[in-house]
Enzyme design. Structure first.
Site, PDB file in Angstrom:
ATOM      1  N   ASP A  67     -32.091  30.247 -18.961  1.00  0.00           N
ATOM      2  CA  ASP A  67     -32.546  29.269 -18.083  1.00  0.00           C
ATOM      3  C   ASP A  67     -31.424  28.871 -16.944  1.00  0.00           C
ATOM      4  O   ASP A  67     -30.583  29.575 -16.981  1.00  0.00           O
ATOM      5  CB  ASP A  67     -33.071  27.881 -18.925  1.00  0.00           C
ATOM      6  CG  ASP A  67     -31.756  27.230 -19.435  1.00  0.00           C
ATOM      7  OD1 ASP A  67     -30.703  27.257 -19.214  1.00  0.00           O
ATOM      8  OD2 ASP A  67     -32.114  26.651 -20.605  1.00  0.00           O
TER       9      ASP A  67
ATOM     10  N   TYR B  74     -33.095  24.650 -23.541  1.00  0.00           N
ATOM     11  CA  TYR B  74     -32.911  25.632 -24.430  1.00  0.00           C
ATOM     12  C   TYR B  74     -34.029  26.977 -24.220  1.00  0.00           C
ATOM     13  O   TYR B  74     -34.334  27.461 -25.237  1.00  0.00           O
ATOM     14  CB  TYR B  74     -33.001  24.961 -25.713  1.00  0.00           C
ATOM     15  CG  TYR B  74     -32.059  23.892 -26.159  1.00  0.00           C
ATOM     16  CD1 TYR B  74     -30.825  24.357 -26.300  1.00  0.00           C
ATOM     17  CD2 TYR B  74     -32.414  22.368 -25.953  1.00  0.00           C
ATOM     18  CE1 TYR B  74     -29.916  23.047 -26.415  1.00  0.00           C
ATOM     19  CE2 TYR B  74     -31.629  21.421 -26.129  1.00  0.00           C
ATOM     20  CZ  TYR B  74     -30.246  22.128 -26.384  1.00  0.00           C
ATOM     21  OH  TYR B  74     -29.291  20.750 -26.464  1.00  0.00           O
ATOM     22  N   ALA B  75     -34.550  27.070 -22.965  1.00  0.00           N
ATOM     23  CA  ALA B  75     -35.356  28.246 -22.789  1.00  0.00           C
ATOM     24  C   ALA B  75     -34.381  29.593 -22.752  1.00  0.00           C
ATOM     25  O   ALA B  75     -34.224  30.004 -21.445  1.00  0.00           O
ATOM     26  CB  ALA B  75     -36.272  28.072 -21.467  1.00  0.00           C
ATOM     27  N   ASN B  76     -33.784  29.845 -23.422  1.00  0.00           N
ATOM     28  CA  ASN B  76     -32.734  31.029 -23.582  1.00  0.00           C
ATOM     29  C   ASN B  76     -33.107  31.893 -24.830  1.00  0.00           C
ATOM     30  O   ASN B  76     -33.370  31.250 -25.788  1.00  0.00           O
ATOM     31  CB  ASN B  76     -31.424  30.521 -23.822  1.00  0.00           C
ATOM     32  CG  ASN B  76     -30.979  29.483 -22.689  1.00  0.00           C
ATOM     33  OD1 ASN B  76     -30.958  29.844 -21.495  1.00  0.00           O
ATOM     34  ND2 ASN B  76     -30.706  28.284 -23.037  1.00  0.00           N
TER      35      ASN B  76
ATOM     36  N   HIS C 136     -26.843  25.887 -30.735  1.00  0.00           N
ATOM     37  CA  HIS C 136     -26.677  26.253 -29.114  1.00  0.00           C
ATOM     38  C   HIS C 136     -25.232  26.660 -28.885  1.00  0.00           C
ATOM     39  O   HIS C 136     -25.036  27.504 -28.095  1.00  0.00           O
ATOM     40  CB  HIS C 136     -26.936  25.158 -28.362  1.00  0.00           C
ATOM     41  CG  HIS C 136     -27.044  25.335 -26.757  1.00  0.00           C
ATOM     42  ND1 HIS C 136     -27.924  26.528 -26.269  1.00  0.00           N
ATOM     43  CD2 HIS C 136     -26.417  24.994 -25.846  1.00  0.00           C
ATOM     44  CE1 HIS C 136     -27.779  26.370 -24.953  1.00  0.00           C
ATOM     45  NE2 HIS C 136     -26.952  25.287 -24.658  1.00  0.00           N
TER      46      HIS C 136
ATOM     47  N   HIS D 296     -28.504  51.173 -29.549  1.00  0.00           N
ATOM     48  CA  HIS D 296     -29.012  50.427 -30.429  1.00  0.00           C
ATOM     49  C   HIS D 296     -27.942  49.161 -30.815  1.00  0.00           C
ATOM     50  O   HIS D 296     -26.739  49.558 -30.813  1.00  0.00           O
ATOM     51  CB  HIS D 296     -29.175  51.217 -31.722  1.00  0.00           C
ATOM     52  CG  HIS D 296     -29.837  50.819 -32.801  1.00  0.00           C
ATOM     53  ND1 HIS D 296     -29.298  50.953 -34.171  1.00  0.00           N
ATOM     54  CD2 HIS D 296     -30.592  49.701 -32.992  1.00  0.00           C
ATOM     55  CE1 HIS D 296     -30.008  50.278 -34.968  1.00  0.00           C
ATOM     56  NE2 HIS D 296     -30.774  49.538 -34.404  1.00  0.00           N
TER      57      HIS D 296
END
Length: 136
Positions: free
Chosen positions: A28, A120-122, A98, A20
């Protein structure tokens, strides 16, 4: 041999070992991987596998209580942002810069690198708790 779920042994082990509040990053092709953070590199070529494909498969196998994205995704990769909003409409979606995202990635259990080439595909997937429905 596993019958279903994630077949990649490295990802399967990471998910099984999460506690947890631990978290993983799905990245990316351009996100830097900090020294000391393990990387599972799935990238075959630009776009393969896609960010969405990897997020979908991992989210089917992981208890997620929160997701963090870079706020730059909202304006610079709207399709991915809309996908994240729709897919995880029941999970809090936090935004940070970012630069802050990259600092958070230093404490990730692993960074899973996709072939995604859109900016920014993270995302950071924060582990929740799943108590299951085992008989007592």
């Amino acid at each position: 041999m596993k019958k279903n779920g994630i077949l990649n042994s490295h990802i399967s082990k990471v998910l099984a070992d999460l506690g947890h509040t631990d978290y993983i990053v799905i990245a990316d092709v351009g996100l830097p991987v900090p020294d000391g953070v393990p990387k599972i590199d799935l990238a075959l070529t630009y776009g393969v596998p896609s960010f969405r494909d990897v997020v979908h498969v991992i989210s089917e196998d992981m208890a997620i209580e929160q997701i963090t994205i870079a706020e730059e995704m909202v304006a610079q990769n709207q399709d991915t942002f809309l996908y994240m909003q729709q897919k995880f409409d029941h999970i809090p979606l936090l935004k940070c810069s970012h630069e802050e995202f990259k600092r958070y990635s230093q404490q990730a259990k692993v960074i899973i690198r996709t072939g995604e080439s859109r900016p920014y595909a993270n995302c950071i997937l924060h582990a929740g708790v799943h108590f299951g429905t085992a008989a007592r």
